[in-house]
Design a protein around this motif. Sequence first.
Motif, PDB file in Angstrom:
ATOM      1  N   ARG A   5       0.857  -1.180   0.000  1.00 22.79           N
ATOM      2  CA  ARG A   5       0.000   0.000   0.000  1.00 22.79           C
ATOM      3  C   ARG A   5       0.894   1.231   0.000  1.00 22.79           C
ATOM      4  O   ARG A   5       1.802   1.351   0.787  1.00 22.79           O
ATOM      5  CB  ARG A   5      -0.896   0.002   1.237  1.00 22.79           C
ATOM      6  N   ASN A   9      -2.664   5.325  -0.216  1.00 19.10           N
ATOM      7  CA  ASN A   9      -3.589   4.192  -0.062  1.00 19.10           C
ATOM      8  C   ASN A   9      -3.882   3.484  -1.381  1.00 19.10           C
ATOM      9  O   ASN A   9      -4.984   2.987  -1.606  1.00 19.10           O
ATOM     10  CB  ASN A   9      -4.894   4.624   0.606  1.00 19.10           C
ATOM     11  N   VAL A  11      -2.874   0.408  -4.198  1.00 15.54           N
ATOM     12  CA  VAL A  11      -2.192  -0.868  -4.359  1.00 15.54           C
ATOM     13  C   VAL A  11      -2.200  -1.238  -5.833  1.00 15.54           C
ATOM     14  O   VAL A  11      -3.081  -0.823  -6.583  1.00 15.54           O
ATOM     15  CB  VAL A  11      -2.846  -2.009  -3.538  1.00 15.54           C
TER      16      VAL A  11
END
Length: 74
Positions: A5, A9, A11
């Motif tokens: 991450r 925030n 991915v």
Amino acid sequence: MLTKRTAKNQVTLPKSIVQAVGDADYYDVSTENGHIVLTPVRIQQANAVRTKLAKLGITEDDVQDAIIWARNQR
């Protein structure tokens, strides 16, 4: 598989995971038993559902109430 991450925030989904579930630009994000669950959403299908619900006179509030009711039935 491990993914990191970022500070924002974000991915990156591993290519093999995306290939396994099919390519999608949008994902429904939820939590289940402490796990983050990503479910691919096909916008065309979502729009078709929204259109059908509107024709039936079912509002977003109706849907939200039904979800709350169903969760309480568990």
